[in-house]
Enzyme design. Structure first.
Site, mmCIF file in Angstrom:
data_model
loop_
_atom_site.group_PDB
_atom_site.id
_atom_site.type_symbol
_atom_site.label_atom_id
_atom_site.label_comp_id
_atom_site.label_asym_id
_atom_site.label_seq_id
_atom_site.Cartn_x
_atom_site.Cartn_y
_atom_site.Cartn_z
ATOM 1 N N SER A 67 -40.794 16.628 -5.057
ATOM 2 C CA SER A 67 -41.194 17.865 -5.727
ATOM 3 C C SER A 67 -40.308 19.022 -5.294
ATOM 4 C CB SER A 67 -42.654 18.179 -5.406
ATOM 5 O OG SER A 67 -43.455 17.052 -5.702
HETATM 6 C C1 LIG Z 1 -44.201 14.009 -7.807
HETATM 7 S S1 LIG Z 1 -44.214 12.422 -7.118
HETATM 8 C C2 LIG Z 1 -44.818 12.760 -5.473
HETATM 9 C C3 LIG Z 1 -43.781 13.275 -4.543
HETATM 10 C C4 LIG Z 1 -44.065 12.988 -3.090
HETATM 11 N N1 LIG Z 1 -45.258 13.620 -2.611
HETATM 12 C C5 LIG Z 1 -42.866 13.295 -2.206
HETATM 13 O O1 LIG Z 1 -43.004 14.058 -1.237
HETATM 14 O O2 LIG Z 1 -41.789 12.745 -2.479
HETATM 15 C C6 LIG Z 1 -45.666 11.676 -7.814
HETATM 16 C C7 LIG Z 1 -45.928 10.294 -7.276
HETATM 17 O O3 LIG Z 1 -47.210 9.873 -7.713
HETATM 18 C C8 LIG Z 1 -47.159 8.470 -7.828
HETATM 19 N N2 LIG Z 1 -48.329 8.006 -8.601
HETATM 20 C C9 LIG Z 1 -48.509 8.020 -9.944
HETATM 21 N N3 LIG Z 1 -49.712 7.491 -10.251
HETATM 22 C C10 LIG Z 1 -50.286 7.132 -9.077
HETATM 23 C C11 LIG Z 1 -51.523 6.541 -8.738
HETATM 24 N N4 LIG Z 1 -52.420 6.199 -9.669
HETATM 25 N N5 LIG Z 1 -51.805 6.318 -7.437
HETATM 26 C C12 LIG Z 1 -50.900 6.661 -6.465
HETATM 27 N N6 LIG Z 1 -49.711 7.219 -6.737
HETATM 28 C C13 LIG Z 1 -49.409 7.460 -8.019
HETATM 29 C C14 LIG Z 1 -45.819 8.216 -8.469
HETATM 30 O O4 LIG Z 1 -45.415 6.880 -8.302
HETATM 31 C C15 LIG Z 1 -44.954 9.243 -7.760
HETATM 32 O O5 LIG Z 1 -44.301 8.673 -6.667
#
Ligand SMILES: C[S@@+](CC[C@H](N)C(=O)[O-])C[C@H]1O[C@@H](n2cnc3c(N)ncnc32)[C@H](O)[C@@H]1O
Length: 415
Positions: A67
């Site tokens: 992000s």
């Molecule tokens: C914006 S990224 C998060 C960035 C992260 N916090 C970082 O510091 O790099 C959103 C993440 O949510 C994950 N995601 C999407 N749906 C999800 C779910 N149902 N459960 C867990 N993770 C999920 C995606 O795979 C993605 O890696």
């Protein structure tokens, strides 16, 4: 000092000077954790730019990203972590946010970070090891279910957008715990910090604008954007309620009418979360029109919004005859980026003029209320089915599958 340390120091100074970092604990975490080790392959300059970095795609759409540091700082301040806190992060991604949180909660706390994607968790494990971070447990799973084995948590944070507040998250919060999530509310996405009260109601501590990738898996929302044939536009309607119909909006768009003047300039934040959210909470026919590709059918009229162009509009709801639409359009001295532009209201179809007047009346009320944006809203989330009526005036209700949101703003006209 090596190049990475210098670049990190510059990034943190800029985040602090811009007011994104406000507390010593968040500042210390950003200074201590090397972001470039969570983004291998990027140049040092790119790793420390204040930009989101997409790290995974499916069919051309980003499914994971590191992000934007500004947004991470805003959310970490909203989260109000303390040493010793037990934290659940949903959306581990690169592991960078989990590492920042582990630094703040310290050796007496614990961070559990869940991602739905096995490859991302494997990558996050490597990044955390390279950065020498301890105190983060990584889990492959669907965060819609939380992670019951280690509950309760003092903080649950989603770094991925959700359209609802799932009961699993509420059940896994410690008494008085805080849930922070990018929550979809009538077309806006709001980073909302909610504290759990003894009555089971979540009440907002702070609300900010945000734009996150959305949840996959059990908590995925069905896409509410429909293509408008012949216009290279997408119609986005509220997730709850009858809303406008794509074919009827397209029929109205085929009959352009006059342009009503608007006495104020509006920026993309006003259209997205300021007036846009106000209109969406007071008029059921509110919708957003987004360019479906770079070359839209109405290129001069749309406003710059996020990565593309779009605008806010008021349309007749499904089945209402005759159809009509009134939309905010860019004026002659349109500004690019987030700066405020001169705007007008273009009306379409037989019902367009009436809708135009209603849209301008709503705009007048929003201006009178002091142009409130995301940060001014108070929100409460009540489990679905337990809402007690009647509600006090000035409170708008958004009904989700798992909860009812009550949004409160002085001056908000509600029925
Ligand atoms: C914006 S990224 C998060 C960035 C992260 N916090 C970082 O510091 O790099 C959103 C993440 O949510 C994950 N995601 C999407 N749906 C999800 C779910 N149902 N459960 C867990 N993770 C999920 C995606 O795979 C993605 O890696």
């Amino acid at each position: 000092m090596v190049a990475a340390d210098r670049a990190r120091a510059r990034m943190v100074d800029a985040l602090r000077d811009a007011g994104r970092i406000r507390s010593p604990a968040v500042e210390d975490a950003f200074r201590a954790v090397p972001r470039h080790l969570f983004l291998p392959g990027l140049s040092i300059d790119d790793a420390y730019a204040d930009e989101a970095v997409a790290v995974q795609f499916a069919e051309g759409v980003a499914t994971s990203s590191a992000s934007q540091p500004s947004m991470m700082a805003i959310m970490l301040e909203q989260l109000d972590l303390r040493p010793g806190h037990r934290v659940l992060e949903i959306g581990a991604g690169t592991g960078y946010n989990a590492a920042l949180m582990a630094r703040i909660v310290g050796p007496t706390g614990a961070v559990t970070a869940v991602d739905i994607d096995e490859d991302l968790i494997a990558g996050a494990a490597v990044h955390l090891a390279d950065a020498g971070v301890t105190g983060v447990g990584l889990v492959v799973g669907d965060g819609a279910l939380g992670h019951p084995p280690l509950a309760p948590y003092d903080r649950i944070v989603l770094t991925v957008g959700s359209s609802d507040i799932r009961p699993e998250w509420v059940a896994q919060l410690a008494p008085g715990g805080r849930l922070l999530l990018p929550l979809a509310v009538r077309g806006s996405q709001l980073s909302t910090a909610l504290d759990l009260g003894p009555d089971g109601v979540l009440r907002s501590d702070s609300v900010r604008s945000c734009a996150f990738i959305r949840l996959r898996g059990l908590g995925a929302s069905t896409d509410v954007a429909a293509r408008l044939d012949g216009f290279r536009l997408m119609l986005q309607v509220a997730e709850d309620g009858p809303g406008p119909d794509a074919a009827e909006v397209a029929a109205a768009l085929a009959c352009p009418g006059g342009l009503l003047p608007v006495p104020v300039r509006l920026g993309s934040a006003d259209v997205w979360d300021g007036f846009g959210l106000w209109l969406a909470l007071t008029e059921v026919g509110t919708c957003r029109l987004l360019a479906s590709d770079a070359e839209t059918g109405l290129p001069d009229d749309l406003l710059p919004l996020g990565p593309g162009r779009g605008t806010i509009a008021l349309a007749t709801v499904r089945g209402e005859q005759p159809p009509g639409l009134a939309m905010v359009v860019a004026g002659p001295d349109r500004a690019e980026g987030s700066r405020a532009s001169s705007v007008g209201v273009r009306v379409y179809g037989a019902a367009g003029p009436v809708l135009g007047v209603r849209l301008l009346t709503a705009l007048e009320r929003w201006l009178t209320a002091g142009r409130p944006g995301a940060a001014e809203w108070q929100m409460a989330a009540v489990p679905a089915g337990v809402l007690r009526e009647p509600l006090p005036p000035g409170v708008a209700v958004v009904r989700k599958e798992h909860c009812c949101l009550l949004l409160d703003m002085p001056g908000l006209p509600t029925k």
